[in-house]
Design an enzyme around this catalytic site. Structure first.
Site, PDB file in Angstrom:
ATOM      1  NE  ARG A   1       6.034   0.213   9.879  1.00 56.83           N
ATOM      2  CZ  ARG A   1       4.856   0.114   9.460  1.00 56.83           C
ATOM      3  NH1 ARG A   1       4.875   0.576   7.978  1.00 56.83           N
ATOM      4  NH2 ARG A   1       3.998  -0.498   9.877  1.00 56.83           N
TER       5      ARG A   1
ATOM      6  CE  LYS B   1      -1.927  -0.728   4.035  1.00 57.62           C
ATOM      7  NZ  LYS B   1      -1.233  -1.976   4.617  1.00 57.62           N
TER       8      LYS B   1
ATOM      9  NE  ARG C   1       1.980  -4.392  10.991  1.00 58.49           N
ATOM     10  CZ  ARG C   1       3.070  -4.323  10.149  1.00 58.49           C
ATOM     11  NH1 ARG C   1       4.138  -4.731  10.338  1.00 58.49           N
ATOM     12  NH2 ARG C   1       2.842  -3.467   8.960  1.00 58.49           N
TER      13      ARG C   1
ATOM     14  NE  ARG D   1       7.124  -2.138   5.944  1.00 55.89           N
ATOM     15  CZ  ARG D   1       5.842  -2.198   5.901  1.00 55.89           C
ATOM     16  NH1 ARG D   1       5.274  -1.481   5.058  1.00 55.89           N
ATOM     17  NH2 ARG D   1       5.082  -2.532   6.965  1.00 55.89           N
TER      18      ARG D   1
ATOM     19  NE  ARG E   1      -4.274  -1.044   9.645  1.00 57.22           N
ATOM     20  CZ  ARG E   1      -3.196  -0.329   9.121  1.00 57.22           C
ATOM     21  NH1 ARG E   1      -3.410   1.184   8.586  1.00 57.22           N
ATOM     22  NH2 ARG E   1      -2.303  -1.083   8.858  1.00 57.22           N
TER      23      ARG E   1
HETATM   24  P1  AMP Z   1       0.721   1.037   8.881  1.00 58.63           P
HETATM   25  O1  AMP Z   1       1.806   2.019   8.643  1.00 58.63           O
HETATM   26  O2  AMP Z   1      -0.355   1.475   7.728  1.00 58.63           O
HETATM   27  O3  AMP Z   1       1.223  -0.317   8.817  1.00 58.63           O
HETATM   28  O4  AMP Z   1       0.092   1.125  10.095  1.00 58.63           O
HETATM   29  C1  AMP Z   1       1.026   0.984  11.352  1.00 58.63           C
HETATM   30  C2  AMP Z   1       0.132   0.950  12.620  1.00 58.63           C
HETATM   31  O5  AMP Z   1      -0.463   2.094  12.849  1.00 58.63           O
HETATM   32  C3  AMP Z   1      -0.870  -0.028  12.637  1.00 58.63           C
HETATM   33  O6  AMP Z   1      -0.548  -1.474  12.946  1.00 58.63           O
HETATM   34  C4  AMP Z   1      -1.763   0.588  13.745  1.00 58.63           C
HETATM   35  O7  AMP Z   1      -1.361   0.335  15.045  1.00 58.63           O
HETATM   36  C5  AMP Z   1      -1.819   1.919  13.315  1.00 58.63           C
HETATM   37  N1  AMP Z   1      -2.701   2.569  12.426  1.00 58.63           N
HETATM   38  C6  AMP Z   1      -2.443   2.873  11.107  1.00 58.63           C
HETATM   39  N2  AMP Z   1      -3.494   3.301  10.589  1.00 58.63           N
HETATM   40  C7  AMP Z   1      -4.411   2.964  11.439  1.00 58.63           C
HETATM   41  C8  AMP Z   1      -5.983   2.863  11.397  1.00 58.63           C
HETATM   42  N3  AMP Z   1      -6.644   3.559  10.263  1.00 58.63           N
HETATM   43  N4  AMP Z   1      -6.536   2.625  12.383  1.00 58.63           N
HETATM   44  C9  AMP Z   1      -6.036   2.221  13.614  1.00 58.63           C
HETATM   45  N5  AMP Z   1      -4.627   1.912  13.671  1.00 58.63           N
HETATM   46  C10 AMP Z   1      -3.882   2.473  12.495  1.00 58.63           C
END
Ligand code: AMP
Length: 213
Positions: free
Chosen positions: A150, A8, A161, A116, A78
């Site tokens: 990360r 994404k 996740r 990553r 999400r």
């Molecule tokens: P990402 O960078 O999109 O993989 O997001 C990393 C983490 O950020 C996720 O595992 C959640 O802890 C938090 N996060 C990101 N976007 C959301 C969302 N839309 N709703 C809730 N938590 C989020």
């Protein structure tokens, strides 16, 4: 939309670079919040941040002037509550929602996410298995800048996740399919192949104001 490791972020960055649509990554924005230790601990655990917090962040960010001609939401919505909020925002802002799923089988996802590495300066995303940097662990665009992994990209956290994704986010695929809006692209290919499909979807579906030069 897509599971962790689906690509994404890579696609959202390409859309920003090539179509000038701002990439709005809720994950990046939450990671960048200052004095937000609770949020960062939850992020590192692989669980979701509460809807109220994320919704407030998205509402504020999408009201900025650079979002006027549209934007790319990366990692939002999400949950069903977030999807419902987005329906309201879409009506208020008079912008259609174009849900695009980057579909990748689960066995590939773990390897993608655990390989990553990110540049702390420009956010460029590498992968030690699929897209290694030219020089060991440093950014191609920022010589000498060491890439980081990360906190939630360990194999153990990726499993959490993926479970969270299957439980909370995967139902949104049915939600958007049921109203005939979902676009699905095959995310097993290289980023350029995936991007071609996504750009075609965006071009066919949205405003002429999007520049495709
Ligand atoms: P990402 O960078 O999109 O993989 O997001 C990393 C983490 O950020 C996720 O595992 C959640 O802890 C938090 N996060 C990101 N976007 C959301 C969302 N839309 N709703 C809730 N938590 C989020």
């Amino acid at each position: 939309m897509g599971a962790p490791g689906a690509g994404k972020g890579t696609q959202a960055r390409l859309l920003q670079e090539r179509l000038g649509l701002p990439q709005i990554s809720t994950g990046d924005m939450l990671r960048a919040l200052r004095d937000a230790e609770d949020i960062h601990t939850t992020q590192a655990s692989g669980k979701l941040i509460s809807d109220d917090v994320v919704i407030a962040v998205v509402r504020e960010r999408t009201s900025q002037p650079d979002c006027q001609n549209g934007y790319v939401l990366d990692g939002f919505p999400r949950t069903l509550a977030q999807a419902q909020m987005l329906e309201g925002l879409s009506a208020e802002q008079a912008k259609p929602i174009l849900p695009i799923l980057v579909a990748v089988p689960i066995d590939i996802l773990e390897k993608r996410a655990s390989g990553r590495r990110n540049c702390p300066v420009c956010g460029e995303i590498y992968n030690i298995y699929f897209k290694p940097p030219r020089n060991d662990e440093t950014c191609d665009h920022h010589p000498g800048v060491k890439l980081f992994q990360r906190a939630d990209d360990s194999v153990e956290k990726i499993r959490v996740r993926l479970e969270t994704y299957n439980r909370e986010t995967a139902p949104l695929i049915d939600y958007y399919s049921a109203s005939g809006r979902l676009f699905r692209v095959d995310g097993r290919r290289d980023p350029e192949g995936i991007y071609e499909d996504i750009e075609a979807i965006v071009r066919d579906s949205v405003a002429p104001s999007v520049s495709t030069n």
